[in-house]
Design a protein around this motif. Structure first.
Motif, PDB file in Angstrom:
ATOM      1  N   ALA A 313       1.220   4.503   6.138  1.00 29.43           N
ATOM      2  CA  ALA A 313       1.358   3.350   6.129  1.00 29.43           C
ATOM      3  C   ALA A 313       0.474   2.206   6.337  1.00 29.43           C
ATOM      4  CB  ALA A 313       2.116   2.878   7.078  1.00 29.43           C
ATOM      5  N   ALA A 314      -0.584   2.784   6.736  1.00 31.46           N
ATOM      6  CA  ALA A 314      -2.382   1.660   6.721  1.00 31.46           C
ATOM      7  C   ALA A 314      -3.103   1.169   5.725  1.00 31.46           C
ATOM      8  CB  ALA A 314      -3.308   2.617   8.562  1.00 31.46           C
ATOM      9  N   LEU A 315      -3.270   2.439   5.459  1.00 30.45           N
ATOM     10  CA  LEU A 315      -3.240   2.807   3.400  1.00 30.45           C
ATOM     11  C   LEU A 315      -2.677   1.767   2.909  1.00 30.45           C
ATOM     12  CD1 LEU A 315      -4.970   6.352   3.023  1.00 30.45           C
ATOM     13  CD2 LEU A 315      -6.566   3.995   2.936  1.00 30.45           C
ATOM     14  N   THR A 316      -1.039   1.750   3.035  1.00 33.59           N
ATOM     15  CA  THR A 316      -0.149   0.808   1.963  1.00 33.59           C
ATOM     16  C   THR A 316      -0.863  -0.719   2.527  1.00 33.59           C
ATOM     17  OG1 THR A 316       1.166   2.207   1.618  1.00 33.59           O
ATOM     18  CG2 THR A 316       1.462   0.518   1.732  1.00 33.59           C
ATOM     19  N   LEU A 317      -0.326  -0.899   4.024  1.00 31.73           N
ATOM     20  CA  LEU A 317      -0.680  -2.200   4.347  1.00 31.73           C
ATOM     21  C   LEU A 317      -2.096  -2.595   4.014  1.00 31.73           C
ATOM     22  CD1 LEU A 317       0.921  -4.156   6.361  1.00 31.73           C
ATOM     23  CD2 LEU A 317      -0.105  -3.468   8.492  1.00 31.73           C
ATOM     24  N   ALA A 318      -3.400  -1.644   4.054  1.00 34.12           N
ATOM     25  CA  ALA A 318      -4.487  -2.327   3.442  1.00 34.12           C
ATOM     26  C   ALA A 318      -4.703  -2.791   2.732  1.00 34.12           C
ATOM     27  CB  ALA A 318      -6.020  -1.594   4.133  1.00 34.12           C
ATOM     28  N   ALA A 319      -4.653  -2.101   1.577  1.00 30.91           N
ATOM     29  CA  ALA A 319      -4.099  -2.850   0.264  1.00 30.91           C
ATOM     30  C   ALA A 319      -3.304  -3.898  -0.326  1.00 30.91           C
ATOM     31  CB  ALA A 319      -4.179  -1.050  -0.869  1.00 30.91           C
ATOM     32  N   LEU A 320      -1.945  -4.038   0.355  1.00 31.06           N
ATOM     33  CA  LEU A 320      -1.523  -5.266   0.370  1.00 31.06           C
ATOM     34  C   LEU A 320      -2.019  -6.614   1.124  1.00 31.06           C
ATOM     35  CD1 LEU A 320       2.009  -3.640   1.759  1.00 31.06           C
ATOM     36  CD2 LEU A 320       1.401  -4.385  -0.759  1.00 31.06           C
ATOM     37  N   TYR A 321      -2.728  -6.638   2.043  1.00 30.96           N
ATOM     38  CA  TYR A 321      -3.687  -7.674   2.128  1.00 30.96           C
ATOM     39  C   TYR A 321      -5.165  -7.767   1.936  1.00 30.96           C
ATOM     40  CZ  TYR A 321      -0.650  -9.048   6.363  1.00 30.96           C
ATOM     41  OH  TYR A 321       0.407  -9.704   6.845  1.00 30.96           O
ATOM     42  N   GLY A 322      -5.348  -6.945   1.921  1.00 33.73           N
ATOM     43  CA  GLY A 322      -6.557  -6.687   0.784  1.00 33.73           C
ATOM     44  C   GLY A 322      -6.595  -7.669  -0.380  1.00 33.73           C
ATOM     45  N   ALA A 323      -5.218  -7.830  -0.889  1.00 34.73           N
ATOM     46  CA  ALA A 323      -5.233  -8.920  -1.983  1.00 34.73           C
ATOM     47  C   ALA A 323      -5.627 -10.530  -1.537  1.00 34.73           C
ATOM     48  CB  ALA A 323      -3.743  -8.755  -2.373  1.00 34.73           C
ATOM     49  N   TYR A 324      -5.459 -10.655  -0.540  1.00 34.15           N
ATOM     50  CA  TYR A 324      -5.829 -11.991   0.354  1.00 34.15           C
ATOM     51  C   TYR A 324      -6.396 -12.145   1.374  1.00 34.15           C
ATOM     52  CZ  TYR A 324      -1.205 -13.435  -1.910  1.00 34.15           C
ATOM     53  OH  TYR A 324      -0.724 -13.957  -2.960  1.00 34.15           O
ATOM     54  N   GLY A 325      -7.620 -10.947   2.190  1.00 34.50           N
ATOM     55  CA  GLY A 325      -8.226 -10.956   3.085  1.00 34.50           C
ATOM     56  C   GLY A 325      -7.517 -10.792   4.369  1.00 34.50           C
ATOM     57  N   ALA A 326      -8.745 -10.449   5.339  1.00 34.93           N
ATOM     58  CA  ALA A 326      -8.017 -10.271   6.446  1.00 34.93           C
ATOM     59  C   ALA A 326      -7.206 -11.861   7.423  1.00 34.93           C
ATOM     60  CB  ALA A 326      -9.007  -9.994   7.280  1.00 34.93           C
ATOM     61  N   HIS A 327      -8.152 -13.416   6.648  1.00 35.55           N
ATOM     62  CA  HIS A 327      -7.697 -14.364   6.986  1.00 35.55           C
ATOM     63  C   HIS A 327      -6.379 -14.417   6.565  1.00 35.55           C
ATOM     64  CE1 HIS A 327      -7.050 -15.190   2.476  1.00 35.55           C
ATOM     65  NE2 HIS A 327      -6.634 -16.406   3.036  1.00 35.55           N
ATOM     66  N   ALA A 328      -5.623 -13.621   5.993  1.00 33.78           N
ATOM     67  CA  ALA A 328      -3.590 -14.087   6.250  1.00 33.78           C
ATOM     68  C   ALA A 328      -3.076 -13.238   7.478  1.00 33.78           C
ATOM     69  CB  ALA A 328      -3.662 -12.845   4.672  1.00 33.78           C
ATOM     70  N   LEU A 329      -3.737 -12.784   8.320  1.00 34.56           N
ATOM     71  CA  LEU A 329      -3.735 -12.062   9.930  1.00 34.56           C
ATOM     72  C   LEU A 329      -3.568 -13.262  11.127  1.00 34.56           C
ATOM     73  CD1 LEU A 329      -4.609  -8.583   9.769  1.00 34.56           C
ATOM     74  CD2 LEU A 329      -2.159  -8.821   9.302  1.00 34.56           C
ATOM     75  N   VAL A 330      -4.598 -14.425  10.106  1.00 38.31           N
ATOM     76  CA  VAL A 330      -4.787 -15.204  11.537  1.00 38.31           C
ATOM     77  C   VAL A 330      -3.658 -15.787  11.641  1.00 38.31           C
ATOM     78  CG1 VAL A 330      -6.132 -17.748  11.746  1.00 38.31           C
ATOM     79  CG2 VAL A 330      -7.482 -16.204  10.905  1.00 38.31           C
ATOM     80  N   PRO A 331      -2.289 -16.627  10.878  1.00 40.03           N
ATOM     81  CA  PRO A 331      -1.525 -17.190  11.403  1.00 40.03           C
ATOM     82  C   PRO A 331      -0.251 -16.836  11.897  1.00 40.03           C
ATOM     83  CG  PRO A 331      -1.392 -17.873   8.483  1.00 40.03           C
ATOM     84  CD  PRO A 331      -2.465 -16.656   9.415  1.00 40.03           C
ATOM     85  N   LEU A 332      -0.484 -14.733  12.158  1.00 35.09           N
ATOM     86  CA  LEU A 332      -0.156 -14.312  13.122  1.00 35.09           C
ATOM     87  C   LEU A 332      -0.206 -15.092  14.639  1.00 35.09           C
ATOM     88  CD1 LEU A 332      -0.046 -11.376  10.944  1.00 35.09           C
ATOM     89  CD2 LEU A 332       2.316 -12.512  11.528  1.00 35.09           C
ATOM     90  N   SER A 333      -1.474 -14.723  14.931  1.00 37.29           N
ATOM     91  CA  SER A 333      -2.137 -15.145  15.791  1.00 37.29           C
ATOM     92  C   SER A 333      -1.259 -15.997  16.895  1.00 37.29           C
ATOM     93  CB  SER A 333      -3.525 -15.177  16.317  1.00 37.29           C
ATOM     94  OG  SER A 333      -3.722 -15.545  17.397  1.00 37.29           O
TER      95      SER A 333
END
Length: 453
Positions: A313-333
């Protein structure tokens, strides 16, 4: 010859106690017809609102082939409220009839649900402005932009016009899988927002139907699964008529649960973890599914399967968000600090903001609500049947507790709990889930024009 009158009187009285009255026998029979008609009326009213676009509870853009006169805001609001109440009443009635022995053909339920879902998907979205946001984020992605940075307001044009003012300056809070899903629809729609939205509606309905078919084949009680999912008027009105991404999360969850229950080899665990990662790639809240699957394994000492699922699960999620970068998680905050009404934290948020300030109040809520969620999870897990498989019962309890305890909760967030509830019989919590979905739907049933109240 003598007769013992007392003995005969006691025998007669005992036989009368043992013979059920005709009235009681009639009451115990299942009476599904009123519930079925009530549920059908609820779906019909949802469809009427969608066919009478644009109005208060639909998007501003109508599907071109709709020709019914547009409703006024007041009429639209009244009809939508009636649809939600009738759908809730009908769902509870059908479940009660099933408990009393009503056993309709499960395949017939699936066919009826599939036809209804496809019909509703050809109408204007009802009850939420999220479809406009989906289309705008998809258009940004289709043009090569980054929806985690670019907002619908910066996109401009016809797409931005449809997005509710509350979300027009908000970047996407959905995962990469959701972005690609939306971008594919926008490639179909191009400059026509209505076509993008229609493509999203049809794709969502297809997932809903596919999930219903999988439940038909895998649930412990296919009839009950059909009542809880395929022909559930609340879900058809909230998920299908609203076109929400939570349908996709629920479908992936059912696939993961089905494989987890039959896991016999190491690569099965990897697939389960991959499915959980994909679900989190739609909405990060699907991580509750991963926790619910891993916890029973850890309690039983099965560390290796739990580790394989978590790593996949972690590797899949990392690969998915790797396509955009860690900044894709910022709006969640930023989204995690919002509080909706009704929720357990709405009053506390208003009082705390006045006394402590918004920052301190948000920090306190962020600490307390997970604790409340775990407590509610424990209570729901205890109410489940003793023979309920933990691989389903615990994820259900977590998913439902999240809906009840999270500061920001919407009616379509219940999709995961509904899908898991359809897999096994857990008794009274299903009734609680029905009422909770209806209450949330009554509180949040506008479409691009602000909240109803």
């Amino acid at each position: 010859m003598t007769t013992n009158h007392n003995e005969w009187a006691s025998r007669l009285k005992g036989s009368m106690r043992r013979t059920p009255s005709r009235k009681l026998m009639v009451v115990d029979r299942p009476a599904p017809r009123p519930a079925v008609w009530t549920a059908g009326a609820g779906v019909a009213l949802f469809a009427l609102v969608g066919a009478s676009a644009p109005n208060h509870n639909t998007l501003r853009v109508p599907i071109p082939w709709l020709r019914l006169p547009a409703m006024s805001d007041t009429v639209s609001q009244t009809v939508t409220i009636a649809a939600i109440v009738l759908s809730c009443w009908g769902t509870l009635g059908m479940l009660k009839a099933h408990e009393r022995g009503w056993r309709p053909d499960a395949r017939l339920l699936f066919r009826l649900g599939a036809l209804t879902a496809l019909a509703v998907a050809n109408l204007t979205p009802v009850g939420s402005s999220d479809m406009a946001s989906y289309a705008a984020y998809g258009r940004i992605a289709a043009l090569g932009g980054d929806p985690y940075v670019t907002t619908p307001a910066r996109l401009g044009g016809a797409y931005a016009h449809l997005v509710s003012e509350a979300w027009r300056n908000t970047p996407s809070v959905y995962g990469p899988v959701a972005t690609w899903w939306q971008g594919a629809a926008a490639l179909v729609g191009q400059e026509r927002p209505w076509l993008t939205i229609w493509a999203l509606m049809l794709a969502n309905a297809a997932v809903f139907v596919g999930t219903g078919y999988l439940l038909l084949r895998t649930a412990d009680d296919p009839v009950r699964a059909g009542l809880l999912w395929s022909v559930n008027p609340l879900l058809i009105g909230v998920l299908v008529a609203g076109g929400h991404l939570d349908t996709l999360v629920a479908g992936l969850a059912v696939c993961a649960i089905h494989l987890a229950r039959r896991s016999t080899r190491w690569h099965h665990d990897l697939i389960v973890g991959g499915l959980v990662g994909l679900a989190c790639g739609v909405k990060v809240s699907a991580g509750l599914l991963g926790v619910g699957l891993a916890w029973p394994l850890l309690r039983s000492g099965s560390w290796r399967p739990a580790a394989r699922q978590a790593c996949a699960a972690a590797l899949t999620l990392a690969a998915l968000y790797g396509a955009y970068g860690a900044h894709a998680l910022v709006p969640l905050s930023a989204a995690s600090r919002m509080v909706s009404t009704p929720s357990l934290w709405a009053v506390f948020d208003q009082f705390g903001t006045t006394v402590l300030g918004p920052g301190s109040t948000a920090a306190i809520v962020s600490v307390l609500w997970p604790v409340v969620m775990l407590a509610v999870t424990w209570l729901l897990r205890r109410r489940a049947a003793a023979d309920a498989p933990a691989v389903i019962a615990l994820p259900f309890a977590l998913a439902f507790a999240w809906v009840l305890a999270a500061p920001w909760s919407m009616p379509w967030y219940t999709a995961l709990a509904w899908a898991l509830a359809a897999l096994f019989s857990q008794g009274r919590p299903t009734q609680y889930l029905t009422v909770a979905t209806a209450v949330l739907a009554l509180s949040h049933n506008s479409g691009g024009h602000g909240w109803t109240w």
